[in-house]
Design a protein around this motif. Structure first.
Motif, PDB file in Angstrom:
ATOM      1  N   ARG A 348     -12.608  -8.863  -2.249  1.00 49.93           N
ATOM      2  CA  ARG A 348     -11.693  -9.267  -1.846  1.00 49.93           C
ATOM      3  C   ARG A 348     -10.546  -7.767  -1.658  1.00 49.93           C
ATOM      4  N   GLU A 349     -11.167  -7.085  -2.091  1.00 48.61           N
ATOM      5  CA  GLU A 349     -10.826  -5.757  -1.386  1.00 48.61           C
ATOM      6  C   GLU A 349     -10.905  -5.352   0.725  1.00 48.61           C
ATOM      7  N   LYS A 350     -11.509  -6.661   0.603  1.00 53.17           N
ATOM      8  CA  LYS A 350     -11.338  -6.974   2.215  1.00 53.17           C
ATOM      9  C   LYS A 350     -10.796  -7.007   2.842  1.00 53.17           C
ATOM     10  N   LEU A 351      -9.761  -8.341   1.869  1.00 46.54           N
ATOM     11  CA  LEU A 351      -8.924  -9.215   2.396  1.00 46.54           C
ATOM     12  C   LEU A 351      -7.954  -8.522   3.355  1.00 46.54           C
ATOM     13  N   THR A 352      -7.873  -8.915   4.867  1.00 45.30           N
ATOM     14  CA  THR A 352      -6.791  -8.013   5.829  1.00 45.30           C
ATOM     15  C   THR A 352      -5.253  -8.574   5.621  1.00 45.30           C
ATOM     16  N   ILE A 353      -4.152  -7.938   6.456  1.00 45.13           N
ATOM     17  CA  ILE A 353      -2.979  -8.535   6.049  1.00 45.13           C
ATOM     18  C   ILE A 353      -2.434  -8.727   8.131  1.00 45.13           C
ATOM     19  N   PRO A 354      -2.397  -9.932   7.870  1.00 48.05           N
ATOM     20  CA  PRO A 354      -2.608 -10.785   9.265  1.00 48.05           C
ATOM     21  C   PRO A 354      -1.051 -10.751  10.101  1.00 48.05           C
ATOM     22  N   GLY A 355      -0.727 -11.062  11.158  1.00 45.49           N
ATOM     23  CA  GLY A 355       0.121 -10.740  11.996  1.00 45.49           C
ATOM     24  C   GLY A 355       0.347  -9.779  12.880  1.00 45.49           C
ATOM     25  N   ARG A 356       1.720 -10.070  13.307  1.00 48.74           N
ATOM     26  CA  ARG A 356       1.624  -9.008  14.298  1.00 48.74           C
ATOM     27  C   ARG A 356       2.756  -7.762  13.743  1.00 48.74           C
ATOM     28  N   LYS A 357       2.822  -6.556  13.105  1.00 47.84           N
ATOM     29  CA  LYS A 357       3.208  -5.640  12.216  1.00 47.84           C
ATOM     30  C   LYS A 357       3.971  -4.467  12.662  1.00 47.84           C
ATOM     31  N   GLN A 358       5.251  -3.793  11.527  1.00 50.53           N
ATOM     32  CA  GLN A 358       5.359  -2.666  11.744  1.00 50.53           C
ATOM     33  C   GLN A 358       5.437  -2.159  10.253  1.00 50.53           C
ATOM     34  N   VAL A 359       5.237  -0.796  10.808  1.00 53.14           N
ATOM     35  CA  VAL A 359       5.021   0.383   9.318  1.00 53.14           C
ATOM     36  C   VAL A 359       6.373   0.827   8.709  1.00 53.14           C
ATOM     37  N   TYR A 360       7.412   1.150   7.812  1.00 58.72           N
ATOM     38  CA  TYR A 360       8.673   1.621   7.510  1.00 58.72           C
ATOM     39  C   TYR A 360       8.050   2.823   6.593  1.00 58.72           C
ATOM     40  N   ARG A 361       8.430   3.887   6.359  1.00 59.76           N
ATOM     41  CA  ARG A 361       8.205   4.709   5.777  1.00 59.76           C
ATOM     42  C   ARG A 361      10.013   4.847   4.561  1.00 59.76           C
ATOM     43  N   LEU A 362       9.408   4.279   3.440  1.00 57.94           N
ATOM     44  CA  LEU A 362      11.149   4.542   2.454  1.00 57.94           C
ATOM     45  C   LEU A 362      11.778   5.749   2.054  1.00 57.94           C
ATOM     46  N   TYR A 363      13.398   6.210   2.594  1.00 52.40           N
ATOM     47  CA  TYR A 363      13.710   7.101   2.069  1.00 52.40           C
ATOM     48  C   TYR A 363      14.958   6.234   0.599  1.00 52.40           C
ATOM     49  N   ARG A 364      14.790   7.448  -0.283  1.00 47.84           N
ATOM     50  CA  ARG A 364      15.725   7.454  -1.539  1.00 47.84           C
ATOM     51  C   ARG A 364      17.205   7.559  -0.473  1.00 47.84           C
ATOM     52  N   LYS A 365      17.590   6.369  -0.175  1.00 50.29           N
ATOM     53  CA  LYS A 365      19.229   6.495   0.366  1.00 50.29           C
ATOM     54  C   LYS A 365      20.051   8.157   0.912  1.00 50.29           C
ATOM     55  N   GLY A 366      20.557   7.637   1.989  1.00 54.27           N
ATOM     56  CA  GLY A 366      20.833   9.605   2.393  1.00 54.27           C
ATOM     57  C   GLY A 366      19.813  10.586   2.400  1.00 54.27           C
ATOM     58  N   THR A 367      18.222  10.524   1.796  1.00 57.80           N
ATOM     59  CA  THR A 367      17.951  11.900   1.538  1.00 57.80           C
ATOM     60  C   THR A 367      16.555  11.493   2.851  1.00 57.80           C
ATOM     61  N   LYS A 368      15.410  12.664   2.698  1.00 55.09           N
ATOM     62  CA  LYS A 368      14.547  12.390   3.261  1.00 55.09           C
ATOM     63  C   LYS A 368      13.642  12.561   2.101  1.00 55.09           C
ATOM     64  N   THR A 369      13.570  12.258   0.915  1.00 52.78           N
ATOM     65  CA  THR A 369      13.204  11.788   0.173  1.00 52.78           C
ATOM     66  C   THR A 369      11.985  10.364  -0.020  1.00 52.78           C
ATOM     67  N   ALA A 370      10.792  10.407   0.622  1.00 56.37           N
ATOM     68  CA  ALA A 370      10.522   9.325   0.773  1.00 56.37           C
ATOM     69  C   ALA A 370       9.952   8.559  -0.707  1.00 56.37           C
ATOM     70  N   PHE A 371       9.902   7.643  -1.134  1.00 57.11           N
ATOM     71  CA  PHE A 371       9.368   7.339  -2.458  1.00 57.11           C
ATOM     72  C   PHE A 371       7.735   6.007  -2.279  1.00 57.11           C
TER      73      PHE A 371
END
Ligand SMILES: Nc1ncnc2c1ncn2[C@@H]1O[C@H](COP(=O)(O)OP(=O)(O)OP(=O)(O)O)[C@@H](O)[C@H]1O
Ligand SMILES: O=P(O)(O)OC[C@H]1O[C@H](OP(=O)(O)OP(=O)(O)O)[C@H](O)[C@@H]1O
Ligand SMILES: O=C(O)c1cccnc1
Length: 475
Positions: A348-371
């Motif tokens: 199960r650990e080896k299940l892949t994530i399909p499709g052409r993708k993008q990765v986003y880093r998410l920050y608390r709004k208006g800050t540089k604090t990624a969560f």
């Protein structure tokens, strides 16, 4: 840079030959990602993109390669002709070198004719897995050293020349400040630094003479190795004698290196002796099979150490000597129709994530604090104004659904320009440090770090579930 086009597994060529004939106009997208973090850490520092760029830029097969392929006798003349006139037509997207990346998120994607994209698997993984492993180890050591500089000393113990050269590059991206490896220093514009070996001291009639000769030759670079005979009864007193002579002659003594024994006791005593003799600014450098556990312990014991010289444990990532990054087919494309692909496998650990993708880093709004990070389909908008339903990307997770709101999103995967000039490793190190400062501090802890969430969008989660179900029915 050598031509590394044959640094691959035979099966990549065998598949490429088959794809060339059986799927002649099919494009493919492959993702590079990893599932587990070395040393049970929470992130990997991505490194090696520059060498991937140089490799694909120079991807070709010369006459001797083709003669060898003919001799192998495995592939037909049409495919060999294709290789003879090979022109790489793939596009790459990647996270910037030095970016902390988390399990399952693509750090590089390759899109292009399927036979070409397949051929790149092994060499890309070879480069990224090695450099990301060493950059990650270097980051752990840098974290442990808590602001004290790390000097990379590993060339003699690296697994061969390439590991020494590119391992040093990665070590600097991960945080090391200098290297003793002259070739790596020259190639990547890294400060070259070092002290002396025991052979220098042994070669002279006595230690004091050896120190004096060194100081005469390098009056402004006099880091003296004090543990050849007896650190406290001979090494440090002799170093102080020479430091006084240097000072009288108008030079600033650099310091001492201790390479054996109980480092805390020796450094504490040596510090007192140097201070009492009027050399509080003389630095104490420590070496001898150091790793992050020993460094943490030494600092906790209050050892007055200014610099750490680190060789074998850094350059080989001895505690976890492998990063198992993988290269997985995410989608094919025929006549403009994109078909997402999934690998299910027994684990199960080896299940892949399909499709052409993008990765986003998410920050608390208006800050540089990624969560958290978010994996999305390449063409779906990630709106940051409304609430967003997301799903844990870990196929082993139990807490699956979450709702996010009030965040900013930054895309991590950027198009790679093949003929771009190399970014200096010092800049990459600074970028890496800046990105790390955005993450929760607890993700950097050496032991039991906080797990940083990596989510998937609802659309991606649905796609994965659908393909999983279809694949299971098909089987
Ligand atoms: N106070 C200390 N606390 C924790 N670890 C220490 C301390 N002092 C030294 N060490 C580490 O303990 C390990 C063993 O040190 P030791 O001096 O016994 O090494 P060694 O291998 O016998 O020395 P040599 O290099 O002379 O053969 C080394 O990795 C060293 O860095
Ligand atoms: O221990 P590392 O982290 O790899 O650091 C580099 C080591 O290389 C040198 O040792 P050398 O080859 O002279 O051998 P020795 O000191 O073990 O005798 C140096 O004195 C350090 O001990
Ligand atoms: O310059 C040094 O002190 C050094 C270099 C390599 C290995 N050990 C020590």
């Amino acid at each position: 840079m050598r031509n590394l086009s044959l640094l691959t597994d035979l099966y990549e060529f065998s598949m490429a030959n088959g794809f060339h004939h059986d799927l002649p106009t099919t494009n493919a997208t492959f993702d590079v990602f990893y599932r587990r973090v070395p040393d049970a850490g929470s992130f990997v520092i991505a490194a090696g993109l520059q060498q991937v760029i140089e490799t694909v830029r120079d991807f070709h097969f010369d006459d001797s390669d083709l003669a060898y392929f003919r001799q192998l006798g495995l592939w037909d003349a049409d495919f060999l002709d294709y290789l003879a006139n090979f022109k790489l037509d793939c596009t790459l997207q990647a996270v910037a070198e030095g970016t902390p990346v988390f399990p399952r998120e693509p750090l590089l994607t390759v899109t292009g004719p399927i036979e070409q994209a397949q051929l790149l698997e092994t060499v890309i993984l070879n480069i990224l897995n090695h450099q990301s492993l060493i950059a990650t180890k270097s980051r752990r050591l840098t974290f442990a050293a808590a602001g004290r500089p790390i000097m990379e000393f590993g060339a003699r113990r690296a697994q061969g020349p390439d590991s020494a050269i590119y391992g040093t590059r990665a070590a600097v991206i991960g945080g090391a400040k200098s290297t003793s490896n002259v070739l790596a220093a020259k190639l990547f514009d890294i400060p070259a630094a070092g002290t002396m070996a025991h052979s220098w001291i042994e070669a002279f009639p006595d230690e004091l003479t050896a120190f004096r000769q060194w100081a005469a030759r390098y009056p402004d670079n006099s880091a003296l190795l004090v543990d050849t005979y007896d650190v406290l009864n001979s090494g440090v007193p002799n170093a102080i004698t020479v430091f006084k002579e240097l000072k009288r002659a108008g030079h600033q003594p650099v310091g001492i290196r201790i390479d054996s024994g109980d480092v805390t006791i020796l450094a504490q005593q040596a510090r007192k002796m140097l201070n009492n003799a009027g050399f509080p600014e003389a630095k104490i450098t420590i070496s001898n099979a150091l790793d992050e556990t020993i460094i943490t312990s030494l600092i906790q014991q209050g050892a007055p150490i200014d610099n750490f010289g680190i060789g074998e444990k850094l350059i080989t990532s001895a505690s976890t000597p492998v990063l198992s990054g993988v290269y997985k087919l995410a989608a094919t494309e025929l006549n403009g129709h994109v078909e997402p692909k999934i690998k299910v496998s027994a684990s199960r650990e080896k299940l892949t994530i399909p499709g052409r993708k993008q990765v986003y880093r998410l920050y608390r709004k208006g800050t540089k604090t990624a969560f958290a990070d978010l994996i999305a389909l390449e063409d779906e908008p990630v709106t940051t104004t409304d609430t967003l339903a997301v799903f844990n990307s870990d196929p082993l997770s139990v807490d699956h659904a979450h709702t996010l709101s009030d965040f900013d999103a930054r895309a991590l995967l950027e198009p790679v320009t093949i003929d771009t000039t190399a970014i200096s490793v010092k800049t990459l190190r600074a970028t890496s440090q800046r990105q790390l400062s955005e993450l929760p501090r607890a993700t950097q802890r050496l032991v039991n770090p906080d797990i940083y969430p990596v989510y998937m969008t609802a659309a991606l989660s649905r796609l994965q579930a659908e393909l999983l179900q279809r694949a299971t029915v098909k089987a």
